[in-house]
Design a protein around this motif. Structure first.
Motif, short mmCIF file in Angstrom:
data_model
loop_
_atom_site.label_atom_id
_atom_site.label_comp_id
_atom_site.label_asym_id
_atom_site.label_seq_id
_atom_site.Cartn_x
_atom_site.Cartn_y
_atom_site.Cartn_z
N VAL A 1 12.55 2.76 -3.42
CA VAL A 1 11.31 3.46 -3.74
C VAL A 1 10.72 2.94 -5.06
O VAL A 1 9.52 2.70 -5.16
N GLU A 2 11.58 2.73 -6.04
CA GLU A 2 11.09 2.25 -7.34
C GLU A 2 10.47 0.87 -7.23
O GLU A 2 9.40 0.60 -7.79
N LEU A 3 11.14 -0.03 -6.52
CA LEU A 3 10.60 -1.38 -6.37
C LEU A 3 9.27 -1.35 -5.61
O LEU A 3 8.33 -2.07 -5.96
N GLY A 4 9.20 -0.52 -4.56
CA GLY A 4 7.94 -0.38 -3.84
C GLY A 4 6.84 0.17 -4.71
O GLY A 4 5.69 -0.31 -4.67
N ALA A 5 7.17 1.17 -5.53
CA ALA A 5 6.17 1.76 -6.42
C ALA A 5 5.70 0.75 -7.46
O ALA A 5 4.50 0.68 -7.79
N MET A 6 6.63 -0.05 -7.98
CA MET A 6 6.24 -1.09 -8.94
C MET A 6 5.27 -2.08 -8.31
O MET A 6 4.30 -2.51 -8.94
N GLY A 7 5.53 -2.44 -7.04
CA GLY A 7 4.63 -3.35 -6.35
C GLY A 7 3.24 -2.77 -6.18
O GLY A 7 2.22 -3.45 -6.43
N VAL A 8 3.17 -1.48 -5.81
CA VAL A 8 1.87 -0.82 -5.65
C VAL A 8 1.14 -0.75 -6.98
O VAL A 8 -0.07 -1.02 -7.06
N VAL A 9 1.86 -0.41 -8.05
CA VAL A 9 1.24 -0.32 -9.38
C VAL A 9 0.68 -1.67 -9.81
O VAL A 9 -0.44 -1.76 -10.34
N MET A 10 1.42 -2.74 -9.58
CA MET A 10 0.95 -4.06 -9.99
C MET A 10 -0.29 -4.48 -9.21
O MET A 10 -1.21 -5.09 -9.77
N VAL A 11 -0.33 -4.18 -7.91
CA VAL A 11 -1.53 -4.48 -7.11
C VAL A 11 -2.73 -3.70 -7.64
O VAL A 11 -3.84 -4.24 -7.80
N GLU A 12 -2.52 -2.41 -7.93
CA GLU A 12 -3.59 -1.59 -8.49
C GLU A 12 -4.05 -2.13 -9.83
O GLU A 12 -5.25 -2.13 -10.15
N ASP A 13 -3.10 -2.59 -10.66
CA ASP A 13 -3.45 -3.16 -11.96
C ASP A 13 -4.39 -4.36 -11.81
O ASP A 13 -5.38 -4.49 -12.54
N LEU B 1 -2.92 7.86 -3.01
CA LEU B 1 -1.98 6.75 -3.17
C LEU B 1 -1.25 6.86 -4.50
O LEU B 1 -0.02 6.70 -4.57
N SER B 2 -2.01 7.15 -5.55
CA SER B 2 -1.40 7.30 -6.86
C SER B 2 -0.38 8.43 -6.87
O SER B 2 0.73 8.30 -7.39
N SER B 3 -0.77 9.56 -6.29
CA SER B 3 0.13 10.72 -6.26
C SER B 3 1.40 10.41 -5.45
O SER B 3 2.50 10.81 -5.83
N LEU B 4 1.22 9.67 -4.33
CA LEU B 4 2.37 9.32 -3.51
C LEU B 4 3.35 8.44 -4.28
O LEU B 4 4.58 8.65 -4.23
N VAL B 5 2.81 7.46 -5.02
CA VAL B 5 3.66 6.57 -5.82
C VAL B 5 4.41 7.36 -6.89
O VAL B 5 5.62 7.21 -7.09
#
Length: 426
Positions: A196-208, A301-305
């Protein structure tokens, strides 16, 4: 010293009898790890919540200074991890035994009870510090997702700040989870948490990246000497996993390759950390918050992450506290399971989490204080003692320099972090 005492003891026995500090999730078994499994285990042991504070740290230190500091800490951490491995191998070859399977065992073998106590104290403080940061993150994140809004920047729940309510809401559930004598059943949850953490990091980086392409910010490359120790503390915290190195090396099938696997793991993790920190700061500039996920807004999406990360840390909490319980129960209950010790420790961790105002500031405090001692000072000191008769002048100077510089950084960094925390409270 403890190393010499054990040497004498070994002359009458083929097995070195060292008080154990076994790690349940890495218990000895007949199935030794392949290089790929060792790589994954190193990755899981090091990557943690500290990465979420890196963009805010880069804002404070400047992105170039922060990146240089991050890669320097990664290299020094790898070097000191290998010092532990070399020290263990030297002692085991001299004593003809394979009974040193943890950091605490090595401390006892090198310095006797004093070495064991030093390692125990640092492990208790660091692991409890990690869990305190988890509680802060969970509470702040849930408050941001469900309570904060532009029209109500200072919400209350039954008259209390949301952070307080969420921390105390987690308390009874953590009492239950931390009461489980064996954490074997929680091991799958640990793997789930890391995924979950690695997936969340990937989502955050794409959003960034998407945010950065739509906006422009004035970015600082260097933040000045005044924030150097602050950034150093967060970087050390982010790479803290030294306590798992000896168990992981002991379980590897081909131990000769461990150094290369560890080096590759550290290189990839440091690159990932650097990209995460830089992208977060580039995307939000001076608006970068201490927990980068709160910069993503309040969409689904943010809340899910963010909720996924909270679930990750919630179930990681009892796993990270297990070394604390092992130390406490070994010292106060002769190694027997003790429910009341576990509950008291959870209560203390909860109270400290309530008192700390800022996530990244606390990461810096833990990293500057116990993590520097545990990750740099003790490995270099143990290596110096074990190899004192074999090291040339440059080897002695290297170990001595690490000990002195890390001690100075720890003292000054702890002082600087305390000023940041009490300044924030004021």
């Amino acid at each position: 010293m403890g190393f010499e005492k054990n040497n004498k003891a070994s002359s009458s026995s083929h097995v070195l009898q060292i008080p154990r500090e076994d790690t349940p999730l890495l218990a000895k078994n007949q199935h030794l790890s392949s290089p790929s499994k060792t790589f994954a285990n190193v990755f899981i042991a090091i990557v943690g919540a500290g990465v979420l504070g890196l963009p805010y740290t880069f804002k404070r230190t400047g992105w170039i200074m922060g990146a240089i500091m991050l890669f320097s800490v990664a290299f020094l951490t790898y070097h000191c991890m290998m010092l532990l491995v070399f020290s263990r191998r030297k002692i085991e070859s001299h004593l003809k035994t394979s009974e040193i399977s943890s950091f605490g065992d090595l401390g006892f073998a090198v310095c006797g009870p004093i070495g064991r106590f030093a390692v125990d104290a640092m492990i208790v403080l660091s692991q409890a510090g990690f869990c305190i940061s988890y509680m802060i993150f969970i509470a702040n994140t849930l408050a941001y997702c469900f309570n904060y809004s532009k029209s109500n920047p200072s919400p209350k729940i039954l008259g209390f700040p949301p952070k307080t309510v969420y921390i105390w809401s987690c308390f009874p559930f953590q009492l239950g989870l931390n009461s489980i004598p064996s954490l074997t059943l929680l091991a799958p949850l640990s793997i789930f948490a890391d995924v979950v953490e690695l997936g969340a990091m990937g989502v955050v980086m794409v959003e960034d990246v998407m945010v950065y392409l739509k906006s422009s910010h004035i970015l600082e490359a260097f933040g000045g000497f005044s924030v150097f120790f602050y950034g150093l503390g967060v970087a050390v915290y982010a790479f803290e996993g030294v306590g798992m190195v000896l168990p992981l090396e002991a379980e590897m099938k081909n131990k000769a390759k461990f150094g290369k696997i560890l080096g590759l793991s550290m290189a990839l993790i440091s690159l990932m950390y650097g990209a995460f920190g830089v992208l977060g700061y580039f995307a939000f500039g001076e608006e970068t918050k201490d927990i980068i996920t709160t910069n993503l807004g309040q969409g689904w999406l943010s809340s899910l992450v963010q909720i996924g990360l909270c679930i990750n840390l919630f179930f990681t909490f009892p796993l990270m506290m297990n070394p604390v319980y092992e130390v406490m129960e070994r010292r106060f209950c002769e190694g027997r399971y003790c429910l009341w010790i576990r509950w008291i420790v959870v209560l203390v961790v909860t109270i400290v989490a309530l008192l700390v105002p800022n996530f990244a500031d606390f990461l810096s405090l833990v990293g500057s204080s116990v993590c520097i001692i545990l990750g740099f000072v003790l490995p270099a000191l143990f290596h110096l003692i074990v190899f004192k008769d074999e090291l040339r002048w440059h080897g002695l100077a290297c170990d001595g320099a690490i000990i002195v510089m890390a001690t100075v950084f720890s003292v000054y960094g702890t002082f600087s972090s305390m000023l940041e925390i009490f300044g924030a409270k004021a």
